[in-house]
Motif scaffolding. Structure first.
Motif, PDB file in Angstrom:
ATOM      1  N   SER A   1       0.835  -1.204   0.000  1.00 13.70           N
ATOM      2  CA  SER A   1       0.000   0.000   0.000  1.00 13.70           C
ATOM      3  C   SER A   1       0.867   1.250   0.000  1.00 13.70           C
ATOM      4  CB  SER A   1      -0.911   0.012   1.225  1.00 13.70           C
ATOM      5  OG  SER A   1      -1.491   1.290   1.397  1.00 13.70           O
ATOM      6  N   SER A   2       0.596   2.123  -0.928  1.00 13.11           N
ATOM      7  CA  SER A   2       1.293   3.413  -0.976  1.00 13.11           C
ATOM      8  C   SER A   2       0.954   4.260   0.242  1.00 13.11           C
ATOM      9  CB  SER A   2       0.889   4.156  -2.255  1.00 13.11           C
ATOM     10  OG  SER A   2       1.304   5.492  -2.227  1.00 13.11           O
ATOM     11  N   ASN A   3      -0.291   4.199   0.668  1.00 12.26           N
ATOM     12  CA  ASN A   3      -0.769   5.085   1.731  1.00 12.26           C
ATOM     13  C   ASN A   3      -0.062   4.857   3.062  1.00 12.26           C
ATOM     14  OD1 ASN A   3      -2.646   7.160   2.592  1.00 12.26           O
ATOM     15  ND2 ASN A   3      -3.665   5.559   3.760  1.00 12.26           N
ATOM     16  N   VAL A   4       0.245   3.593   3.392  1.00 16.45           N
ATOM     17  CA  VAL A   4       0.850   3.319   4.698  1.00 16.45           C
ATOM     18  C   VAL A   4       2.265   3.891   4.782  1.00 16.45           C
ATOM     19  CG1 VAL A   4      -0.589   1.298   5.107  1.00 16.45           C
ATOM     20  CG2 VAL A   4       1.624   1.001   3.982  1.00 16.45           C
ATOM     21  N   TYR A   5       3.000   3.855   3.682  1.00 16.26           N
ATOM     22  CA  TYR A   5       4.337   4.447   3.679  1.00 16.26           C
ATOM     23  C   TYR A   5       4.247   5.972   3.741  1.00 16.26           C
ATOM     24  CZ  TYR A   5       6.263  -0.116   2.463  1.00 16.26           C
ATOM     25  OH  TYR A   5       6.628  -1.447   2.481  1.00 16.26           O
ATOM     26  N   ASP A   6       3.241   6.529   3.100  1.00 14.99           N
ATOM     27  CA  ASP A   6       3.033   7.971   3.154  1.00 14.99           C
ATOM     28  C   ASP A   6       2.797   8.421   4.600  1.00 14.99           C
ATOM     29  OD1 ASP A   6       1.928  10.335   1.013  1.00 14.99           O
ATOM     30  OD2 ASP A   6       1.227  10.497   3.069  1.00 14.99           O
ATOM     31  N   SER A   7       1.952   7.702   5.309  1.00  7.44           N
ATOM     32  CA  SER A   7       1.656   8.042   6.702  1.00  7.44           C
ATOM     33  C   SER A   7       2.897   7.898   7.586  1.00  7.44           C
ATOM     34  CB  SER A   7       0.537   7.138   7.228  1.00  7.44           C
ATOM     35  OG  SER A   7      -0.642   7.317   6.475  1.00  7.44           O
ATOM     36  N   TYR A   8       3.640   6.833   7.366  1.00  3.69           N
ATOM     37  CA  TYR A   8       4.873   6.596   8.142  1.00  3.69           C
ATOM     38  C   TYR A   8       5.875   7.728   7.883  1.00  3.69           C
ATOM     39  CZ  TYR A   8       8.101   3.319  10.535  1.00  3.69           C
ATOM     40  OH  TYR A   8       8.943   2.692  11.421  1.00  3.69           O
TER      41      TYR A   8
ATOM     42  N   VAL B   1      -0.737  -2.740 -15.240  1.00  6.22           N
ATOM     43  CA  VAL B   1      -1.076  -2.214 -13.911  1.00  6.22           C
ATOM     44  C   VAL B   1      -1.351  -0.717 -14.018  1.00  6.22           C
ATOM     45  CG1 VAL B   1      -0.336  -1.922 -11.528  1.00  6.22           C
ATOM     46  CG2 VAL B   1       0.375  -3.962 -12.803  1.00  6.22           C
ATOM     47  N   PHE B   2      -2.509  -0.291 -13.484  1.00  3.91           N
ATOM     48  CA  PHE B   2      -2.927   1.110 -13.576  1.00  3.91           C
ATOM     49  C   PHE B   2      -3.303   1.618 -12.189  1.00  3.91           C
ATOM     50  CE2 PHE B   2      -3.226  -0.625 -17.707  1.00  3.91           C
ATOM     51  CZ  PHE B   2      -3.107   0.418 -18.618  1.00  3.91           C
ATOM     52  N   TYR B   3      -3.107   2.907 -11.975  1.00  4.94           N
ATOM     53  CA  TYR B   3      -3.405   3.498 -10.671  1.00  4.94           C
ATOM     54  C   TYR B   3      -4.299   4.711 -10.820  1.00  4.94           C
ATOM     55  CZ  TYR B   3       0.303   6.785 -12.006  1.00  4.94           C
ATOM     56  OH  TYR B   3       1.074   7.720 -12.671  1.00  4.94           O
ATOM     57  N   TYR B   4      -5.062   4.973  -9.750  1.00  3.38           N
ATOM     58  CA  TYR B   4      -5.894   6.169  -9.670  1.00  3.38           C
ATOM     59  C   TYR B   4      -5.086   7.302  -9.048  1.00  3.38           C
ATOM     60  CZ  TYR B   4     -10.174   3.298 -10.208  1.00  3.38           C
ATOM     61  OH  TYR B   4     -11.155   2.456 -10.654  1.00  3.38           O
ATOM     62  N   LYS B   5      -5.462   8.528  -9.385  1.00  2.00           N
ATOM     63  CA  LYS B   5      -4.888   9.695  -8.718  1.00  2.00           C
ATOM     64  C   LYS B   5      -5.851  10.268  -7.680  1.00  2.00           C
ATOM     65  CE  LYS B   5      -1.777  11.206 -12.437  1.00  2.00           C
ATOM     66  NZ  LYS B   5      -1.392  12.316 -13.343  1.00  2.00           N
ATOM     67  N   VAL B   6      -7.145   9.961  -7.818  1.00  3.98           N
ATOM     68  CA  VAL B   6      -8.141  10.543  -6.931  1.00  3.98           C
ATOM     69  C   VAL B   6      -8.343   9.732  -5.661  1.00  3.98           C
ATOM     70  CG1 VAL B   6      -9.384  11.652  -8.812  1.00  3.98           C
ATOM     71  CG2 VAL B   6     -10.021   9.343  -8.132  1.00  3.98           C
ATOM     72  N   VAL B   7      -7.852   8.502  -5.652  1.00  2.00           N
ATOM     73  CA  VAL B   7      -8.022   7.635  -4.497  1.00  2.00           C
ATOM     74  C   VAL B   7      -6.859   6.650  -4.483  1.00  2.00           C
ATOM     75  CG1 VAL B   7      -9.383   5.884  -5.722  1.00  2.00           C
ATOM     76  CG2 VAL B   7      -9.735   6.214  -3.271  1.00  2.00           C
ATOM     77  N   GLU B   8      -6.562   6.112  -3.318  1.00  2.00           N
ATOM     78  CA  GLU B   8      -5.471   5.156  -3.178  1.00  2.00           C
ATOM     79  C   GLU B   8      -5.957   3.788  -3.635  1.00  2.00           C
ATOM     80  OE1 GLU B   8      -1.996   3.307  -2.464  1.00  2.00           O
ATOM     81  OE2 GLU B   8      -2.328   5.465  -2.361  1.00  2.00           O
ATOM     82  N   ALA B   9      -5.812   3.496  -4.920  1.00  2.00           N
ATOM     83  CA  ALA B   9      -6.281   2.226  -5.475  1.00  2.00           C
ATOM     84  C   ALA B   9      -5.509   1.898  -6.747  1.00  2.00           C
ATOM     85  CB  ALA B   9      -7.780   2.290  -5.772  1.00  2.00           C
TER      86      ALA B   9
END
Length: 572
Positions: free
Chosen positions: A429-436, A534-542
């Motif tokens: 998850s990108s988000n967990v590293y961002d928070s850390y 593999v594709f990613y969203y910019k509006v949400v962490e997905a």
């Protein structure tokens, strides 16, 4: 990253319900779990049908005071404001002042030109039904205060963007939810009437309907009844939408919103009813999905059609809807970033399922930390996760929210330990590293902050927050994000519908080299390539991964979001 936060309440939090006998035991128990398990501090429900009007209130206005919410509590209704904007347009059409087929250009001031494509102009109807080809948000939207992001977006920026924007697809060809388009429309309708958006909305809608506590600027009476917005256990600032008011600036109560629904349903006949009826009517081509009027959306169930809209701001989530036959209307107001659309839909159509609410593992850990310390809480997490009894929510957001709770209290060691535990459980998850990384920034450990933000961006190149933080830390981010171009033939193979669950489908479409994805009942969003599959969203962490079979044909996709993985088979 501080986004999509939920807050934590110990089990046994204040639970208040008025007139609950009119709600089913299933609904009451579901709401009680939301309150007790830290999903919502307060929820107010208003229902109107042939039996009359009733209100049901649960929880509190603020975690700091424990004052109960009630039907007079004021909430930010967010994007439900777009239905007001649609009705304002419809009212001017009914009165012969405008036509839905009029070009946007006729409302623009001198020196401002609406973009065209292939000789076709944007019409007013396109602005109201999200088919204008204008984006969700303008690229010159750079708030000085992310906690109140719209307050400094100026009229000059509004028009500068329009003057410079080049449409990426044909007007009217696709649905793309646009805060910018709705905000611009509201601004222009007010300007045509030589007034502000709030004054126009009050004079045309709120005042005639006797919605005495509905507006944009908080009156003393509204301030007295304001339910505080929350992200996690943290109270957040109210949002002030100035130039883009028509997209989501209105504040209201359940009492006033029921008056609004009653008028839309025709239960209370008003001079506005013809305009309201026009705003409900499908304004798109027959068979186009989703069904949209002027602001309002229509969702079709097997035996029912519901006209609805939801809303969300920095600390609120809301829902308003009614059956197409006008027999029942429901409003649900929440003062947190966890919404309850499922409650609204279920109350309108009983076969629409309620979300399953599990106990909060974050709330449980907080309880153990305060009683026995961090080590005991980490042990508790491990033991409960191994347990065969599936009663706790172990989603990524649970630990993320708990970490931010400690971060806000400057309990950095607890925050770092919780964020680290989240990384161990959700390493992709990108988000967990961002928070850390944010916790290390707070501690002053620049090296560790950079290390974790770079990991976050490597997983999701669309993490704009991470890129911004790295720039603040002096990192050259141009080296971190490489633009990937995928052949249009490969992209075309991904086009289709993928069923992730019964009734929940991701529809993938292509506009030249851009893939777009729309989930059932949700707006369409672009996705960007991290690789050819593999594709990613910019509006949400997905993130989406397209899967091929032994014959090299695309047979499914995998959605990774919030630490959870869902596979959807290609059905079309």
């Amino acid at each position: 990253m501080l986004k999509n936060l939920f807050f934590f309440l110990l089990v046994g939090a204040l639970f208040c319900c008025q007139a609950q006998t009119k709600l089913s035991d299933e609904v009451i128990e579901n709401i009680k779990l939301r309150i007790d398990n830290g999903k919502n501090p307060g929820i107010v429900i208003g229902i109107i049908d042939q039996e009359g009007t009733r209100y049901h209130s649960f929880g509190v206005k603020s975690l700091k005071t424990d004052e109960p919410v009630n039907e007079y509590s004021i909430f930010e209704i967010g994007s439900i404001s777009k239905t007001f904007t649609g009705i304002l347009l419809a009212d001017m059409v009914v009165k012969g002042k405008l036509n839905l087929e009029d070009p946007l250009q006729i409302l623009l001031p001198d020196g401002v030109k609406a973009p065209t494509r292939n000789g076709v102009s944007i019409k007013l109807v396109h602005m109201a039904n999200h088919t204008s080809s204008l984006p969700r948000m303008p690229d010159n939207f750079n708030p000085a205060n992310p906690a109140n992001p719209y307050i400094d977006y100026s009229e000059k920026q509004l028009y500068d963007f329009l003057n410079s924007y080049e449409l990426s697809r044909d007007i009217g060809s696709k649905y793309e939810y646009s805060n910018y388009a709705a905000g611009l429309l509201g601004h222009l309708l007010a300007a045509k009437n030589n007034t502000t958006y709030e004054e126009l909305m009050l004079s045309v809608i709120a005042n005639p309907l006797k919605m005495e506590n509905t507006g944009i600027l908080l009156t003393p009476e509204m301030s007295k009844h304001l339910a505080t917005g929350h992200r996690g256990r943290i109270e957040v600032e109210n949002w002030d939408l100035t130039t883009l008011a028509g997209a989501g600036a209105i504040r209201s109560s359940a009492v006033d919103m029921i008056k609004y629904l009653a008028a839309n349903m025709g239960m209370v006949k008003t001079k506005l009813y013809p305009a309201m009826q026009l705003s409900h009517k499908n304004s798109r081509a027959e068979g186009a999905e989703p069904i949209v009027g002027l602001g309002w959306h229509t969702q079709v169930f097997d035996e029912e059609e519901i006209i609805w809209h939801n809303g969300g701001t920095g600390g609120y989530r809301t829902f308003a809807g009614f059956t197409k036959d006008g027999s029942k209307g429901v409003v649900v107001l929440c003062n947190s970033t966890t919404g309850a659309d499922d409650l609204g839909r279920h109350l309108l159509y009983s076969k629409s399922p309620l979300n399953k609410i599990k106990s909060s593992i974050g709330a449980k850990m907080l309880q153990v930390i305060e009683r026995d310390g961090l080590t005991a809480a980490l042990d508790t997490y491990s033991e409960l996760k191994k347990s065969p009894i599936d009663i706790y929510d172990f989603s990524e957001n649970e630990l993320n929210d708990l970490g931010y709770y400690f971060l806000a209290r400057k309990e950095l060691e607890n925050a770092l330990a919780v964020f680290k535990l989240n990384i161990e459980n959700y390493p992709n998850s990108s988000n967990v590293y961002d928070s850390y990384g944010e916790a290390f920034m707070e501690k002053g450990n620049k090296e560790k902050a950079i290390e974790n933000y770079e990991k976050s961006v490597a997983i999701n190149p669309g993490n704009l927050n991470g890129l911004d933080k790295l720039k603040e830390l002096g990192v050259d981010t141009n080296k971190l994000v490489t633009e990937i171009v995928v052949d249009e033939g490969i992209l075309e193979n991904y086009v289709g519908k993928y069923e992730l669950a019964p009734g929940f489908i991701l529809t993938v479409t292509r506009n030249e080299k851009q893939l777009n994805v729309q989930a059932t009942g949700q707006p369409q969003f672009p996705v960007f390539p991290k690789s050819s599959s593999v594709f990613y969203y910019k509006v949400v962490e997905a993130q989406l991964t397209f899967n091929r079979n032994e014959d090299d044909k695309v047979e499914s996709l995998t959605l990774l979001q919030g630490g959870r993985t869902m596979v959807g088979s290609k059905i079309e």
